[in-house]
Structures are given as C-alpha cells and as structure tokens.
Design a protein around this motif. Sequence first.
Motif, PDB file in Angstrom:
ATOM      1  N   ARG A 102       0.874  -1.177   0.000  1.00  0.00           N
ATOM      2  CA  ARG A 102       0.000   0.000   0.000  1.00  0.00           C
ATOM      3  C   ARG A 102       0.911   1.226   0.000  1.00  0.00           C
ATOM      4  O   ARG A 102       1.770   1.362   0.878  1.00  0.00           O
ATOM      5  N   VAL A 103       0.747   2.089  -0.989  1.00  0.00           N
ATOM      6  CA  VAL A 103       1.589   3.281  -1.102  1.00  0.00           C
ATOM      7  C   VAL A 103       0.729   4.500  -0.759  1.00  0.00           C
ATOM      8  O   VAL A 103      -0.338   4.696  -1.332  1.00  0.00           O
ATOM      9  N   THR A 104       1.215   5.288   0.191  1.00  0.00           N
ATOM     10  CA  THR A 104       0.469   6.449   0.660  1.00  0.00           C
ATOM     11  C   THR A 104       1.195   7.724   0.238  1.00  0.00           C
ATOM     12  O   THR A 104       2.369   7.907   0.583  1.00  0.00           O
ATOM     13  N   PRO A 105       0.501   8.610  -0.492  1.00  0.00           N
ATOM     14  CA  PRO A 105       1.122   9.887  -0.868  1.00  0.00           C
ATOM     15  C   PRO A 105       1.417  10.733   0.373  1.00  0.00           C
ATOM     16  O   PRO A 105       0.665  10.711   1.344  1.00  0.00           O
ATOM     17  N   GLN A 106       2.540  11.441   0.329  1.00  0.00           N
ATOM     18  CA  GLN A 106       2.921  12.376   1.386  1.00  0.00           C
ATOM     19  C   GLN A 106       3.097  13.745   0.736  1.00  0.00           C
ATOM     20  O   GLN A 106       3.078  13.860  -0.480  1.00  0.00           O
ATOM     21  N   GLN A 107       3.303  14.777   1.559  1.00  0.00           N
ATOM     22  CA  GLN A 107       3.519  16.099   0.994  1.00  0.00           C
ATOM     23  C   GLN A 107       4.722  16.082   0.058  1.00  0.00           C
ATOM     24  O   GLN A 107       4.685  16.649  -1.023  1.00  0.00           O
ATOM     25  N   LYS A 108       5.785  15.391   0.493  1.00  0.00           N
ATOM     26  CA  LYS A 108       6.956  15.174  -0.368  1.00  0.00           C
ATOM     27  C   LYS A 108       7.165  13.676  -0.442  1.00  0.00           C
ATOM     28  O   LYS A 108       7.371  13.024   0.586  1.00  0.00           O
ATOM     29  N   GLY A 109       7.083  13.125  -1.626  1.00  0.00           N
ATOM     30  CA  GLY A 109       7.292  11.697  -1.795  1.00  0.00           C
ATOM     31  C   GLY A 109       6.097  10.874  -1.350  1.00  0.00           C
ATOM     32  O   GLY A 109       4.947  11.316  -1.449  1.00  0.00           O
TER      33      GLY A 109
END
Length: 157
Positions: free
Chosen positions: A107-114
């Motif tokens: 599961r890939v979670t977007p962050q503010q950077k990366g």
Amino acid sequence: MASQSQLVKLETDVQLKASAEQFFDVFCNRTHYISKVCPEKVESVRIHEGEWGTQGSIISWNYVHDGKKCVAKQVIESTDKENFKMTFNTLDGDLLEHYKSFKHILRVTPQQKGSIAHWSLEYEKGKDDHIPDPHTKLQLVCDVSKDVDAHLITQPA
C-alpha cells in the motif's frame, strides 16, 4: 494433538522520494521493470497469464534471497489503483517449502513530499513451527523498494 497454524503478519514502511503514483505504477503495471533496476536482487519477472497489474494475472519472480536463487509464482489477488494497494498471493515456489501460505501486500500512501510504501507479509507456517519469521524476506522487499525509488528519482519513467 496437531498444532493449530495461524496467520502471522510482518510489516514495515519504506520512506520514498518518488510519488505514490510513480512507485505504484512500477509494482503494478511495469513489474517486469524491477529486474532492470536491481538485477542482483531480482533476476527476472515474467507474466504467465493475464496482463500486468490486473487482478487474477499470474507472474513469476526469479530473485536472490539470503544468497540463494529463488523462484516464486504469484497471482495478483487484488489491485486497488485508486488507493495504490495490491496483494500478491504465492501459488508456488521456494516460500511454500516453509510456509503453508504467503502473501505480499503493498500500500503506497502519498505524502507532501514523496510517499510511503507500506509492505505487509502475511504467512502461515507449515508443519515446522521452528521456521523463522521471514525478516530477511521483508528486508529484501525494502531493499528492492529503495532501489526502485532511487531509480525513479534519477530517471523518471
């Protein structure tokens, strides 16, 4: 009396510089690309049935784990492209010599950077309860994730 087997889970997070979209795209739609990024860890990824990133598709991995060449045949059990989540369920290969079942869940979670790649290994130990938990397998998944991330930020797809 026979021992009752149970599902066990190992989890970790890998901090990524690449976006969730970029990273997930490699594992979902361009899985074969991973062997080009880190051939010393993943020698090849081939599709046997279906299409890349499609639920029900069957793929095989030739990889190196703990210095040993290994093979895993997996079905893409589920894929949620909106939420960057997918599950690979192992059908055949080295892992099933020691475990009754073995799944890789990404599961890939977007962050503010990366973004953050959250990996879960779900497995059921076989007849031998003395088989160690697959910490080195989880480390391999993290190392491959870091290699893919490093490649994506230096050579965007």
